[in-house]
Design a protein around this motif. Structure first.
Motif, PDB file in Angstrom:
ATOM      1  N   GLU A 280      68.939 -16.470  83.939  1.00 27.80           N
ATOM      2  CA  GLU A 280      70.586 -16.559  83.669  1.00 27.80           C
ATOM      3  C   GLU A 280      71.148 -16.235  84.621  1.00 27.80           C
ATOM      4  OE1 GLU A 280      70.599 -16.888  79.985  1.00 27.80           O
ATOM      5  OE2 GLU A 280      69.193 -18.912  79.214  1.00 27.80           O
ATOM      6  N   ASP A 281      71.630 -15.008  84.350  1.00 23.17           N
ATOM      7  CA  ASP A 281      72.129 -13.748  85.471  1.00 23.17           C
ATOM      8  C   ASP A 281      71.453 -12.768  86.134  1.00 23.17           C
ATOM      9  OD1 ASP A 281      74.177 -12.112  85.587  1.00 23.17           O
ATOM     10  OD2 ASP A 281      74.302 -10.924  83.951  1.00 23.17           O
ATOM     11  N   THR A 282      71.714 -13.481  87.746  1.00 18.01           N
ATOM     12  CA  THR A 282      71.227 -12.628  88.682  1.00 18.01           C
ATOM     13  C   THR A 282      72.003 -12.089  88.973  1.00 18.01           C
ATOM     14  OG1 THR A 282      72.142 -14.544  89.818  1.00 18.01           O
ATOM     15  CG2 THR A 282      70.534 -15.773  89.526  1.00 18.01           C
ATOM     16  N   GLU A 283      73.079 -10.741  88.860  1.00 20.98           N
ATOM     17  CA  GLU A 283      73.732 -10.357  88.821  1.00 20.98           C
ATOM     18  C   GLU A 283      73.325  -9.449  88.073  1.00 20.98           C
ATOM     19  OE1 GLU A 283      75.538 -10.264  91.983  1.00 20.98           O
ATOM     20  OE2 GLU A 283      75.149 -12.074  91.832  1.00 20.98           O
ATOM     21  N   ARG A 284      72.888  -9.538  87.345  1.00 16.76           N
ATOM     22  CA  ARG A 284      72.292  -8.399  86.530  1.00 16.76           C
ATOM     23  C   ARG A 284      70.764  -8.109  86.841  1.00 16.76           C
ATOM     24  NH1 ARG A 284      72.248  -8.424  79.898  1.00 16.76           N
ATOM     25  NH2 ARG A 284      73.972  -7.506  80.250  1.00 16.76           N
ATOM     26  N   LEU A 285      70.247  -9.342  87.212  1.00 13.48           N
ATOM     27  CA  LEU A 285      68.486  -9.056  87.837  1.00 13.48           C
ATOM     28  C   LEU A 285      68.880  -8.090  88.382  1.00 13.48           C
ATOM     29  CD1 LEU A 285      65.290  -9.795  86.759  1.00 13.48           C
ATOM     30  CD2 LEU A 285      65.963 -11.779  88.208  1.00 13.48           C
ATOM     31  N   LYS A 286      69.607  -8.630  89.382  1.00 14.42           N
ATOM     32  CA  LYS A 286      69.015  -7.297  90.893  1.00 14.42           C
ATOM     33  C   LYS A 286      69.717  -6.523  90.289  1.00 14.42           C
ATOM     34  CE  LYS A 286      70.605 -11.971  93.566  1.00 14.42           C
ATOM     35  NZ  LYS A 286      71.312 -12.645  94.459  1.00 14.42           N
TER      36      LYS A 286
END
Length: 173
Positions: A36-42
């Motif tokens: 849901e939060d790809t920036e945090r995942l990256k």
């Protein structure tokens, strides 16, 4: 993002503390949350904190009674029906989470060996009332007018007795 190698590694890590029957559901719920939060995942992958974060999310989802996983997969749910403009709530319990499912015949035999007071108090505590709500020691004390401490001691002794007798009976099989 998360490649097959990282996916496998994270799932194997989660398998160390989550039972196999719930593993797929918990990990999929956590992966959905992560995506849901790809920036945090990256950022987590770049900082090499993904494993720690994944473990924390899995534990929180599995053990919490307020997590998405619990509400989706584990919780006994309410079914609301309407009859003549009166709302009637029906509790439907998930059978695998009931206390008396495994070895129910053996447990009932063991309970029949007990004094009626111990047996009935234990049944009230475990099965709850007709609304599907389980009693706490305090609520059972209010209902039966028996002191909370006596209820606690009785329930504790019955549990110990059942465990001891189940071990004996299982060893005899």
């Amino acid at each position: 993002m998360i490649d097959n190698e990282l996916f496998t590694q994270l799932k194997k890590t989660a398998a160390n503390f989550i039972p196999a029957k719930d593993l797929d559901d918990v990990t999929q719920e956590v992966f959905m949350y992560l995506y849901e939060d790809t920036e945090r995942l990256k950022q987590l992958i770049a900082d090499k904190k993904i494993k720690w974060y994944f473990i924390r999310l899995c534990k929180n989802n599995y053990y919490s009674k307020t997590s998405k996983y619990y509400y989706k997969y584990n919780r006994p749910y309410k079914d609301v029906t309407f009859n003549d403009s009166i709302v009637k709530s029906v509790h439907i319990l998930i059978p695998e989470n009931l206390y008396f499912i495994e070895d129910s015949d053996m447990i009932n035999d063991i309970l029949s060996e007990l004094y009626w007071y111990d047996r009935e108090l234990f049944k009230l505590y475990v099965l709850g009332n007709n609304d599907g709500k389980k009693y706490t020691y305090s609520s059972l004390s209010k209902k039966t007018k028996i002191s909370r401490m006596n209820i606690y001691i009785t329930i504790k002794k019955v549990k110990e007795y059942i465990k001891k007798r189940l071990k004996e009976k299982r060893n005899d099989l």
